[in-house]
Scaffold this motif. Structure first.
Motif, mmCIF file in Angstrom:
data_model
loop_
_atom_site.group_PDB
_atom_site.id
_atom_site.type_symbol
_atom_site.label_atom_id
_atom_site.label_comp_id
_atom_site.label_asym_id
_atom_site.label_seq_id
_atom_site.Cartn_x
_atom_site.Cartn_y
_atom_site.Cartn_z
ATOM 1 N N LEU A 128 -10.831 2.146 3.679
ATOM 2 C CA LEU A 128 -9.821 2.690 2.764
ATOM 3 C C LEU A 128 -8.423 2.163 3.082
ATOM 4 C CD1 LEU A 128 -10.583 6.463 2.195
ATOM 5 C CD2 LEU A 128 -10.065 4.754 0.457
ATOM 6 N N ASP A 158 -5.639 5.968 0.207
ATOM 7 C CA ASP A 158 -6.449 7.131 -0.097
ATOM 8 C C ASP A 158 -5.522 8.136 -0.757
ATOM 9 O OD1 ASP A 158 -8.265 9.107 -0.250
ATOM 10 O OD2 ASP A 158 -8.325 9.540 1.907
ATOM 11 N N THR A 214 0.842 -1.205 0.000
ATOM 12 C CA THR A 214 0.000 0.000 0.000
ATOM 13 C C THR A 214 0.876 1.254 0.000
ATOM 14 O OG1 THR A 214 -0.190 -0.215 2.395
ATOM 15 C CG2 THR A 214 -2.027 -1.002 1.098
ATOM 16 N N VAL A 226 -9.853 0.259 -1.717
ATOM 17 C CA VAL A 226 -10.597 -0.074 -0.494
ATOM 18 C C VAL A 226 -10.657 -1.593 -0.348
ATOM 19 C CG1 VAL A 226 -12.009 1.999 -0.600
ATOM 20 C CG2 VAL A 226 -12.829 -0.098 -1.654
ATOM 21 N N GLN A 277 -7.777 4.944 -5.750
ATOM 22 C CA GLN A 277 -8.277 4.759 -4.379
ATOM 23 C C GLN A 277 -8.450 3.256 -4.190
ATOM 24 O OE1 GLN A 277 -8.781 7.168 -2.241
ATOM 25 N NE2 GLN A 277 -10.240 8.703 -2.933
#
Lengths: 305, 561
Positions: B232, B235, B177, B225, B223
């Motif tokens: 999230l 973001d 991420t 999720v 984005q």
């Protein structure tokens, strides 16, 4: 319009097909190598579970079989013991008859014969097999009959173990059948406080023969007869218990065979079928390999210069 | 009218365009096997035509853009499918390991040990006075306990490993991420196929790990999720932090995203988390069932053993299980088995083996406490009982006397662990009682004959009762024998394993199809690139030839001068 096929797609599809084919081959190979249809729990969880249940019932039958075998061996020793006791009883009766008819010095010879029978009887009554007393009831580690001797070393009294020698011992020979594997001591030799306690009868016979008391000797005849008669039903009982065990063993064996058959059907590989399956899969795998070798090698490169 | 110079630039442009297309084809071919690579296409557009008196005339070719061929709908399909496959595959792998611990049938170590233990008890019933048979029973009992322990330890080992790989994967999720967030921050300044590919590859991996949904805004910022909960993960340029907490072995492990507990997850992490935590289809279920089985065997054997007697009585008896407090009623004193209303017999034997005294101790679980029990036992002639450290100790007042237990209808003996065979309360703590190990003649093969005031070495009745447990349905609410219970457990594991395998196979087919669809759009076809190569080679040659012709034309003109 046909779907666009790329070089990677061809390769990965071929590899996937090969992997599936190899998986099937390996499973079939494992079945052949182990002789089992199931090589893992996940192959058929229901069959594995019922197989395990059947197997544990087999294990339980095996446990009964072992108890039954031990019981058979034990009852066999009682059979021998009863036969030997029977002989002593017969000899004692014969001695009684001879003793009641003869007076004088010959009687003392008979007395020593009676004494020998008595010693033999006590020896038999305290017979041990594998460290346990056959006639001790449940008190298998204590000699059931203790003797006291006079200065000459002659037996003057025979006393029964005060803890009792009539306890019954049973064996579980099937899930529902139990068999008594011992004979109560006083059932074989008579109650100690009774008119026909075999050791006491022999003591009386010996002493009366030694005294030359022929009346007393002849009075013993009926008691010996009663003592002797006690043995016959016991022999029959041992025989019937042995045959009961034999029947139960046969039932156990039948059930075990049935269980083994079901187990084999559940779990064993059908070798003929699996072998044919293996051959079929081999052919399929070879075809897949050949097809892969031909298709992934195809490229425009080979035709461009 | 276009002059020779503009013709020259037209030819140069088309040369450059062909070269660019060649280079793209070469790069595509070179990356044919690069994971996550999408093929690139050069978009050509016609040069702005020039107006002449006779009409519009072309000015050549322009390279509009080089773009990657990608379909975000197919991407989301592949991600959903790969997340499902990763979940099923992870389950299958772990459950397969669990299945292999249990083996098939006679390979099952606990089943084997159970059978051998009961066989040894059956043998003891044939020869209760034989010390060798007693020792065998103890050894088989120990083997059974060890096998239970090994089995549950192997399961706990898998449970710990599951926790640790969860930790590794949480780190990977955080690193992925963070990388996505970094790529998001670099996305300003037009599209970059290489960066887009890299980001898509990272999102693909993230989908396998946790299952995600992605939306890309008009600026190209992604984005991300979580597919299950919609929380999230990324973001824009900020990545949320996933943390794992809990104990590797006990309790539940929890995953938090920026401090908020995640309820539902898919992908590898989701599978591992449910395997680690779930008592309906995870490792805790299997551990629980093994422990239940072990506890069932322990208590059933102890229940029979407690009411029996060995070759000799006990010189003293100490309870193996502690109560929470000696003043608490036994029914709520935290004992492994809850006593019921009833009574048990206790007798004192002298050194000659004669019964000196006996008593029947009534127990009401709602009122009897350990202290009151001690008082009641002390009231029996020749006995004294004391409580210390929440443990009850019964000793004969005459040190040469021994204590013998008889029938127990109250379960008090098994609850307190008096005259027990097995110590412990579950698979991990199970062991043969150390007093018995030190003195095999205490193995209770016989039963007290209260009326006769006697117990005998040749009495096999208790050994028989113990051996009879093999076919006795005392487990799962009195419906299963130990072996049946084990078979049911193996069946449960097998079924879970099978379901995961079938699921994996099905998911694999689905993923293969969706991957093929994506590959069909984005993948490199070498034949196509080679065809392009030939095509642009010809275009290049044509342009070069044109240039040469132009050159000749110019020379012709210059020669006129």
């Amino acid at each position: 319009m046909p779907i666009r096929i790329t070089t990677n797609m061809l390769a990965s599809q071929s590899l996937l097909a090969l992997r599936h084919s190899l998986n099937r081959l390996s499973k079939t190979q494992a079945q052949l190598a182990t002789g089992r249809r199931l090589t893992r729990l996940a192959d058929d969880p229901e069959a594995a579970a019922s197989g395990a249940r059947l197997q544990s019932r087999l294990a339980a039958i095996e446990q009964y079989k072992r108890q039954a075998n031990a019981a058979t061996a034990l009852l066999g020793t009682y059979d021998t013991l009863l036969a030997q006791l029977n002989e002593i009883g017969a000899s004692a009766q014969e001695l009684t008859l001879r003793g009641s008819n003869s007076i004088g010095p010959s009687a003392s010879g008979l007395a020593s014969e009676a004494n020998l029978l008595l010693e033999e009887l006590v020896e038999l009554a305290n017979r041990q097999v594998d460290g346990r007393y056959l006639l001790g009831g449940r008190e298998t580690l204590t000699a059931p009959f203790s003797v006291t001797r006079n200065a000459n070393g002659d037996i003057i009294t025979v006393t029964v173990n005060p803890r009792g020698i009539n306890g019954t011992i049973t064996a579980q020979v099937s899930s529902s059948a139990t068999v008594q594997t011992n004979l109560p001591g006083e059932g074989v030799l008579g109650p100690q406080i009774g008119p026909d306690f075999l050791p006491q009868l022999l003591i009386d016979l010996r002493d009366n023969l030694a005294l030359g008391n022929s009346n007393a000797v002849s009075a013993l005849i009926n008691s010996f007869k009663t003592a002797q008669d006690r043995l016959q039903p016991l022999v029959a009982a041992v025989g019937s218990r042995l045959s009961l065990i034999k029947n139960v063993q046969e039932l156990n064996r039948d059930e075990a065979l049935l269980l083994q058959g079901t187990l084999s059907e559940l779990l064993d590989a059908d070798l003929a079928r699996v072998t044919i399956e293996l051959q079929r899969q081999e052919v399929v795998h070879e075809a897949a390999l050949a097809a892969t070798a031909r298709t992934i090698g195809l490229s425009l490169v080979d035709f461009l210069r | 009218m276009p002059g020779p110079i503009s013709l020259l630039s037209l030819a140069t442009q088309s040369l450059l365009a062909a070269q660019l297309a060649q280079q793209t084809a070469a790069a595509n071919a070179a990356n044919a096997a690069t994971p996550g690579f999408s093929r690139r296409r050069v978009d050509f557009t016609e040069g702005v035509p020039e107006r002449t008196a006779s009409g519009f005339v072309g000015t050549g070719v322009l390279v509009k853009q080089i773009r990657r061929i990608r379909d975000s709908f197919l991407d989301s399909q592949v991600r959903a499918d790969s997340s499902a496959l990763a979940e099923a595959g992870t389950r299958a792998t772990v459950l397969n390991r669990i299945g292999s611990i249990f083996g098939v049938l006679e390979d099952n170590p606990v089943g084997q040990a159970l059978d051998e233990f009961f066989t040894a008890l059956g043998d003891l019933a044939s020869r209760p006075e034989d010390p060798a048979f007693r020792t065998t029973v103890l050894i088989r009992g120990q083997t059974l306990a060890t096998t239970f322990k090994e089995e549950v330890e192997s399961l706990l080992q898998i449970k710990r490993e599951t926790f640790f790989s969860l930790g590794d994967q949480v780190n990977e999720v955080n690193s992925v991420t963070a990388q996505i967030a970094r790529l998001n921050s670099q996305l300003t300044g037009g599209s970059n196929p290489t960066r887009d590919d890299e980001r898509d590859r990272l999102i693909d991996r993230l989908a396998e790990l946790v299952g995600v949904r992605v939306s890309v805004d008009s600026n190209g910022v992604a984005q991300v999720v979580l597919a299950g909960s919609g929380m999230l993960l990324v973001d824009g340029v900020r990545a949320a932090t996933l943390t794992l907490s809990g104990n590797p072995e006990s309790g539940s492990a929890t995953l938090d995203l920026d401090g908020n507990t995640i309820q539902s997850l898919s992908g590898e992490v989701g599978a591992l988390l449910s395997l680690r935590n779930s008592s309906t289809n995870g490792i805790p279920l299997v551990v629980g069932e093994v422990n239940t089985l072990a506890a069932g065997v322990i208590h059933a054997v102890n229940r029979v053993h407690a009411s029996g007697v060995g070759l000799v009585g006990l010189s003293s008896a100490t309870s193996g299980h502690q109560v929470s407090a000696p003043t608490t009623p036994l029914g709520s004193a935290g004992l492994p088995v809850t006593p019921v209303t009833g009574s048990f017999t206790i007798a004192v034997f002298d050194s000659a083996g004669a019964m000196a005294s006996s008593g029947s101790i009534a127990v009401d679980p709602a009122t009897t406490t350990l202290n009151s029990l001690a008082t009641d036992i002390t009231a029996v002639a020749g006995l004294s009982a004391s409580v210390s450290g929440n443990t009850l100790t019964i000793t004969p007042t005459n040190p040469t006397d021994t204590v013998v237990f008889g029938t127990d209808t109250s379960d008090t003996l098994v609850a307190l662990g008096l005259n027990r065979f097995f110590a412990g309360t579950d698979a991990r703590t199970m062991a043969v009682d150390s007093t018995l190990l030190g003195n095999p003649s205490l193995v209770a093969a016989a039963q007290l004959d209260l009326a006769g005031g006697i117990f005998s070495p040749g009495d096999p009745s208790n050994a028989q009762a113990l051996a009879g447990l093999q076919s006795s349905r005392f487990l799962a609410g009195n419906t299963q024998t130990p072996a049946e219970s084990l078979a049911a457990l193996a069946g449960t594991i097998g079924a879970l394993d099978r379901a995961a395998q079938v699921d994996t196979a099905a998911r694999e087919v689905i993923l293969t199809a969706s991957t093929a669809q994506r590959e069909s759009v984005s993948g490199v076809s070498l034949d196509e690139e080679l065809a392009d190569m030939v095509r642009f080679q010809q275009a290049f040659e044509a342009s070069a030839r044109f240039l040469a012709t132009l050159n000749e034309m110019s020379r012709t003109l210059f020669d006129l001068l």
